[in-house]
Design a protein around this motif. Sequence first.
Motif, mmCIF file in Angstrom:
data_model
loop_
_atom_site.group_PDB
_atom_site.id
_atom_site.type_symbol
_atom_site.label_atom_id
_atom_site.label_comp_id
_atom_site.label_asym_id
_atom_site.label_seq_id
_atom_site.Cartn_x
_atom_site.Cartn_y
_atom_site.Cartn_z
ATOM 1 N N TYR A 127 0.860 -1.180 0.000
ATOM 2 C CA TYR A 127 0.000 0.000 0.000
ATOM 3 C C TYR A 127 0.895 1.228 0.000
ATOM 4 O O TYR A 127 2.032 1.193 0.479
ATOM 5 C CB TYR A 127 -0.873 0.046 1.263
ATOM 6 N N LYS A 128 0.367 2.319 -0.519
ATOM 7 C CA LYS A 128 1.092 3.587 -0.437
ATOM 8 C C LYS A 128 0.130 4.683 -0.019
ATOM 9 O O LYS A 128 -1.083 4.561 -0.208
ATOM 10 C CB LYS A 128 1.697 3.961 -1.800
ATOM 11 N N GLY A 129 0.688 5.741 0.511
ATOM 12 C CA GLY A 129 -0.143 6.853 0.930
ATOM 13 C C GLY A 129 0.613 7.742 1.897
ATOM 14 O O GLY A 129 1.811 7.958 1.728
ATOM 15 N N ILE A 130 -0.098 8.255 2.895
ATOM 16 C CA ILE A 130 0.537 9.123 3.886
ATOM 17 C C ILE A 130 0.259 8.547 5.262
ATOM 18 O O ILE A 130 -0.886 8.209 5.582
ATOM 19 C CB ILE A 130 0.006 10.563 3.794
ATOM 20 N N CYS A 131 1.319 8.416 6.038
ATOM 21 C CA CYS A 131 1.172 7.775 7.342
ATOM 22 C C CYS A 131 0.569 8.746 8.348
ATOM 23 O O CYS A 131 0.490 9.962 8.113
ATOM 24 C CB CYS A 131 2.504 7.243 7.845
ATOM 25 N N LEU A 135 0.468 12.904 8.446
ATOM 26 C CA LEU A 135 -0.824 13.582 8.379
ATOM 27 C C LEU A 135 -0.964 14.568 9.533
ATOM 28 O O LEU A 135 -1.423 15.701 9.356
ATOM 29 C CB LEU A 135 -1.964 12.560 8.424
ATOM 30 N N SER A 136 -0.521 14.163 10.724
ATOM 31 C CA SER A 136 -0.590 15.035 11.903
ATOM 32 C C SER A 136 0.267 16.278 11.701
ATOM 33 O O SER A 136 -0.145 17.398 11.997
ATOM 34 C CB SER A 136 -0.089 14.296 13.142
ATOM 35 N N ASN A 137 1.460 16.074 11.203
ATOM 36 C CA ASN A 137 2.387 17.185 11.011
ATOM 37 C C ASN A 137 1.868 18.231 10.038
ATOM 38 O O ASN A 137 2.322 19.376 10.045
ATOM 39 C CB ASN A 137 3.727 16.661 10.506
ATOM 40 N N LYS A 138 0.947 17.827 9.204
ATOM 41 C CA LYS A 138 0.440 18.758 8.202
ATOM 42 C C LYS A 138 -0.558 19.741 8.782
ATOM 43 O O LYS A 138 -0.864 20.754 8.171
ATOM 44 C CB LYS A 138 -0.218 17.979 7.060
#
Lengths: 139, 139
Positions: A127-131, A135-138
Amino acid sequence: MRISIDNISEFLLSKHIKPSYARIRILEYLVVKDSHPTVEEIYSALVGEIPTLSKTTVYNTLKLFMEADIARIITIEENEARYDADIDSHGHFKCNECGRIYDFHIDMQKEIEELKAFKISEKSVYYKGICHECLSNKN
Amino acid sequence: MRISIDNISEFLLSKHIKPSYARIRILEYLVVKDSHPTVEEIYSALVGEIPTLSKTTVYNTLKLFMEADIARIITIEENEARYDADIDSHGHFKCNECGRIYDFHIDMQKEIEELKAFKISEKSVYYKGICHECLSNKN
DNA sequence: TATAAAATTAAAATCATTTTAAATTTGTAA
DNA sequence: TTACAAATTTAAAATGATTTTAATTTTATA
């Protein structure tokens, strides 16, 4: 089955692989770090303590491990082969932001109708994406 | 959704991609052949009819297609990137004997507990083994 | 201690992909 | 139609991971 750090040497012997120092250290690194490192990462991490180490040895050793089913290659991305000492089938998630690879559990037992007459020897789930952390850091 | 051969040009336009001759032919090849070809295969197949074609164009075009979600890359094996014009999620089986890639249906909807807080943008399922035909030939 | 086999190594070769910069083609405004 | 700018395509060079080769070092054992 995860390999424990204590018995790397015996483990290698049980797989009919002579436990040379380089092999022990490379397998130990794979097991302890558990970060699905690249050849480059393995080499860089160990060359300080094993000054004579060469990248060819890392390549040779990983190939040996794969032939003995001690490690498997993760080709979630071409141009960066990674290695995993956990042979049990599980999924890998790569974060497109930080590059980290996460393991996750997934049932891969289910029989696929279309492959009934095929002999399956290996299953990979990527799978790929954003961990979660990225996501929190954004925000 | 599979792309049909008739409307390659309109399809590209709908994706805001100018349907140049090379682009049309490359996408057409991906759709018609349906064999998950490598860059080399695409180039070799088309250079006869498009003598000015270059491999760089094939690379550029495939990258463009991927950015537009028209095609996806299959990295079931490092050292041979393959391309698939079928974007719908499905599994790929590679035969270690004949090298063929087979599609199969697999449910990838199931939510993974451990990835609940992750944003998943891409899922790949790769199987390897020996296909039915190669198994038959062995007996 | 001598010797053969195994393991490790550096250097060179390979090969897919990317980069770069130039050439060609295309679309459009004058 | 012509001229120009943007887009596309191209060949050639660069990159970089991996493999191959052949030599060296280490290890095990007779």
